[in-house]
Design an enzyme around this catalytic site. Structure first.
Site, PDB file in Angstrom:
ATOM      1  N   HIS A  14      35.965 -13.383   5.157  1.00  0.00           N
ATOM      2  CA  HIS A  14      34.063 -12.484   5.668  1.00  0.00           C
ATOM      3  C   HIS A  14      32.815 -12.693   5.910  1.00  0.00           C
ATOM      4  O   HIS A  14      32.639 -14.355   5.767  1.00  0.00           O
ATOM      5  CB  HIS A  14      34.330 -11.215   4.816  1.00  0.00           C
ATOM      6  CG  HIS A  14      33.200 -11.949   3.182  1.00  0.00           C
ATOM      7  ND1 HIS A  14      32.941 -10.471   3.292  1.00  0.00           N
ATOM      8  CD2 HIS A  14      33.739 -12.686   2.556  1.00  0.00           C
ATOM      9  CE1 HIS A  14      32.276 -11.026   1.771  1.00  0.00           C
ATOM     10  NE2 HIS A  14      32.403 -12.089   1.464  1.00  0.00           N
ATOM     11  N   CYS A  33      26.408 -16.290   2.525  1.00  0.00           N
ATOM     12  CA  CYS A  33      27.565 -15.362   2.268  1.00  0.00           C
ATOM     13  C   CYS A  33      27.179 -14.813   4.329  1.00  0.00           C
ATOM     14  O   CYS A  33      28.012 -14.182   4.916  1.00  0.00           O
ATOM     15  CB  CYS A  33      27.220 -13.894   2.384  1.00  0.00           C
ATOM     16  SG  CYS A  33      27.850 -15.043   0.405  1.00  0.00           S
ATOM     17  N   HIS A  39      33.028 -17.343   4.993  1.00  0.00           N
ATOM     18  CA  HIS A  39      33.789 -18.216   4.133  1.00  0.00           C
ATOM     19  C   HIS A  39      34.916 -17.009   3.605  1.00  0.00           C
ATOM     20  O   HIS A  39      35.212 -16.287   4.638  1.00  0.00           O
ATOM     21  CB  HIS A  39      32.588 -18.675   3.617  1.00  0.00           C
ATOM     22  CG  HIS A  39      32.926 -17.101   3.166  1.00  0.00           C
ATOM     23  ND1 HIS A  39      31.215 -16.716   3.042  1.00  0.00           N
ATOM     24  CD2 HIS A  39      31.983 -16.776   1.319  1.00  0.00           C
ATOM     25  CE1 HIS A  39      30.723 -15.151   2.334  1.00  0.00           C
ATOM     26  NE2 HIS A  39      31.836 -15.171   1.460  1.00  0.00           N
ATOM     27  N   HIS A  41      37.651 -15.011  -0.088  1.00  0.00           N
ATOM     28  CA  HIS A  41      37.713 -15.724  -1.325  1.00  0.00           C
ATOM     29  C   HIS A  41      39.753 -15.528  -1.715  1.00  0.00           C
ATOM     30  O   HIS A  41      39.900 -14.872  -0.404  1.00  0.00           O
ATOM     31  CB  HIS A  41      36.970 -14.113  -1.531  1.00  0.00           C
ATOM     32  CG  HIS A  41      35.341 -15.232  -1.868  1.00  0.00           C
ATOM     33  ND1 HIS A  41      34.806 -15.214  -2.426  1.00  0.00           N
ATOM     34  CD2 HIS A  41      34.496 -14.225  -0.951  1.00  0.00           C
ATOM     35  CE1 HIS A  41      33.176 -15.477  -2.511  1.00  0.00           C
ATOM     36  NE2 HIS A  41      33.450 -14.894  -1.218  1.00  0.00           N
ATOM     37  N   ASP A  79      45.268  -8.658   3.460  1.00  0.00           N
ATOM     38  CA  ASP A  79      45.793 -10.174   3.215  1.00  0.00           C
ATOM     39  C   ASP A  79      45.913 -11.431   4.293  1.00  0.00           C
ATOM     40  O   ASP A  79      46.529 -11.003   5.147  1.00  0.00           O
ATOM     41  CB  ASP A  79      46.923 -10.170   2.111  1.00  0.00           C
ATOM     42  CG  ASP A  79      47.688 -11.835   1.936  1.00  0.00           C
ATOM     43  OD1 ASP A  79      46.866 -12.419   0.973  1.00  0.00           O
ATOM     44  OD2 ASP A  79      48.203 -12.194   1.236  1.00  0.00           O
ATOM     45  N   HIS A  80      45.347 -12.248   4.371  1.00  0.00           N
ATOM     46  CA  HIS A  80      45.028 -13.109   5.249  1.00  0.00           C
ATOM     47  C   HIS A  80      44.560 -12.900   6.695  1.00  0.00           C
ATOM     48  O   HIS A  80      45.468 -13.123   7.496  1.00  0.00           O
ATOM     49  CB  HIS A  80      46.612 -14.086   5.944  1.00  0.00           C
ATOM     50  CG  HIS A  80      46.586 -14.668   4.007  1.00  0.00           C
ATOM     51  ND1 HIS A  80      47.196 -15.268   3.366  1.00  0.00           N
ATOM     52  CD2 HIS A  80      47.048 -16.495   3.759  1.00  0.00           C
ATOM     53  CE1 HIS A  80      47.344 -16.357   2.259  1.00  0.00           C
ATOM     54  NE2 HIS A  80      47.297 -16.569   3.677  1.00  0.00           N
ATOM     55  N   GLU A 125      35.656 -10.597  -6.455  1.00  0.00           N
ATOM     56  CA  GLU A 125      35.523 -10.732  -5.083  1.00  0.00           C
ATOM     57  C   GLU A 125      35.243 -12.947  -5.944  1.00  0.00           C
ATOM     58  O   GLU A 125      36.471 -13.386  -4.600  1.00  0.00           O
ATOM     59  CB  GLU A 125      34.513 -10.960  -4.751  1.00  0.00           C
ATOM     60  CG  GLU A 125      34.018 -11.632  -3.311  1.00  0.00           C
ATOM     61  CD  GLU A 125      32.645 -11.488  -3.006  1.00  0.00           C
ATOM     62  OE1 GLU A 125      32.186 -10.674  -1.973  1.00  0.00           O
ATOM     63  OE2 GLU A 125      31.707 -11.517  -3.260  1.00  0.00           O
TER      64      GLU A 125
END
Lengths: 136, 136, 136, 136, 136, 136
Positions: A14, A33, A39, A41, A79-80, A125
């Site tokens: 994100h 950010c 980037h 998490h 996810d991913h 996060e």
């Protein structure tokens, strides 16, 4: 009344970026950010359901069913993925706060149908910051 | 001979994608990790240095100096970055294996100058998988 | 209303000793914690803030600002200190309970000025015991 | 009012099996947890007590006394036991929910005598699921 | 040469009991672990594979394939089972040591066929004790 | 040959201070760790023993006996102590490196008598730094 919690994971990219602001203001408010190239998490998700115990099973809710619901409706969706681009219905800045509310909205009605009450969403996060949302 | 380890963190986006392959083959080999819009991780990095104890300090190496080195040469380079795009000198598929070797190469010579010997890099991509590299 | 939590660390020495009591009574009540030459802990601190989400940022509170506040007003005051001797304003037995309230008092008003509401302090003294304080 | 929590552990065997149901129905509802030859877990138990701080000690409750109570009344009763067979008074399906309530009932009155109020029981069956019970 | 590790879980019941000994001797040597009605654990399993990096993938071994192998050949065999009774081929006292070697023997040849070399098995029985086996 | 590890804990105060140096030099080299009024840590200790498996027990070494040895010879000596003042035989700067070697020397001969071989000491001072010592 008893509370049961299931933990699941997802990994996502994100960035935090407000398109109404200049790049400078974005960098000032969001720091690293705001990196335009994203980037990411490893998110840890805790879903808490409350209810009465079913005397036949000893369960508030069958954790296998709850786990299946979280996977089909939340982790397969997130996810991913890139939370700014890839997620249908997430038309909002993907801060941890907003992602937690998105997850609440995905789960609350379906958990009611399963016979429990969604009590809370806890979303890590990083190991150093997390958000909790209780639906109000 | 004694071994001391320092843990640091960074968060980054990446994807696993071989440009010499079709999209189908990338999806077959890399699964969700090939998502074209990226995903990301919280990386935990452990840097292990070995050496003799300095009798004046009781230290193999001053951890404050080691931490400063890791931050300037590794985590500031990788944190909140896209490992496929943003990192100068990382001209390779950013698998955990290749990122661990990249970090080794950033640190080994400078740790020698500080009087220690870099023994190993341990890099967690998620809590369920990590890579270790010992320089050979 | 949503809740966000930030984790920070500090390491400190302390002892539990009531000067109005004999050494014997202190040893009976506090056990090894009364050791006159001190012992110490790695404290893990969780600070929880609640509030409404700012639609421009997606944040209850900017975590970078919250982290800076915790570091200047709490961890720089307590880290690598002796909680019985070194901390201005902590004129009380440094039990985990009293340290948690000390931290609450350091943070509550300043978090209000930043636009959030301090909800709770959670302070781990060891991985096997922690205290929570909600200001009332 | 302040809250203090003590963590303890126990390891036990159990199975989830309703004797009023067929083997097929047990397998459908409980899955692998119905294995007739048992399976087991490392349980992590968190006991939270609330109260006022005693100004002589800085304590809500003396954690050494609380730890001793949990060990004599809970972990010695449950540790290295079969929860379906070996535990006097546990005449119920040993789901995490029911074990948490069993532990509450073992501790609540005795903690009152010690001068605190039992606030909650949090029981992890695995790192991915836990139950919380607050006595009502 | 680089090392990659995959973590998996399983939950199982067991007891430590030597049938050539009296009950008294079993209780003396194995303590509570000799409870005739079993106890159990959440086992954490780390499988480490070493090898050269494949330049097309950046991988020593495809972690998805390794995870699939561990699940079919190890965790489906051991999860929610009684290690003394239910596991074909485990004709030995199910101490952590012996279970680790059993897992090594299940995996080593198949990992060779996949192109890697099994380097080590690390098996946690509780968070306070684990065994490592390197095949020799 | 197989390796088994036991984890234990202790909490202690210390400072890093070389009496042959000025206060300024101590502050420069040791930073906050030189605070004259001490600070402290929760230490996590991992003791690894290697050996052959005893076919009667399935054990390299009886973990209960190993735990008892660590408690009587190490944790009772160090727990809730000031490592600069209170520990007989520790006439050295209590850096993590030196404490790890002190623990090795306490345990190696006694573990040999018990039939195992001490392989390594791993000592965490915080979750972000640890030392390993293998006796040579």
């Amino acid at each position: 009344m008893i509370y049961i919690t299931r933990k699941e994971h997802f990994n996502a990219a994100h960035k935090l970026f407000n398109p109404n602001w200049s790049e400078e203001k974005n960098a000032t408010i969001f720091g690293k950010c705001a990196n335009k190239n994203w980037h990411g998490h490893n998110y840890d998700l805790y879903v808490t359901v409350k209810g009465e115990i079913n005397p036949d099973t000893g369960f508030v809710i069958n954790l296998k069913d709850l786990g299946d619901l979280i996977r089909t409706d939340v982790t397969e969706v997130l996810d991913h993925k890139n939370l700014n681009i890839d997620v249908e219905g997430m038309n909002i800045m993907p801060s941890t706060e907003n992602v937690a509310i998105f997850i609440w909205n995905k789960l609350a009605a379906k958990i009611s149908i399963m016979g429990g009450t969604l009590h809370g969403i806890k979303l890590y996060e990083t190991e150093n910051n997390y958000v909790e949302y209780f639906g109000e």
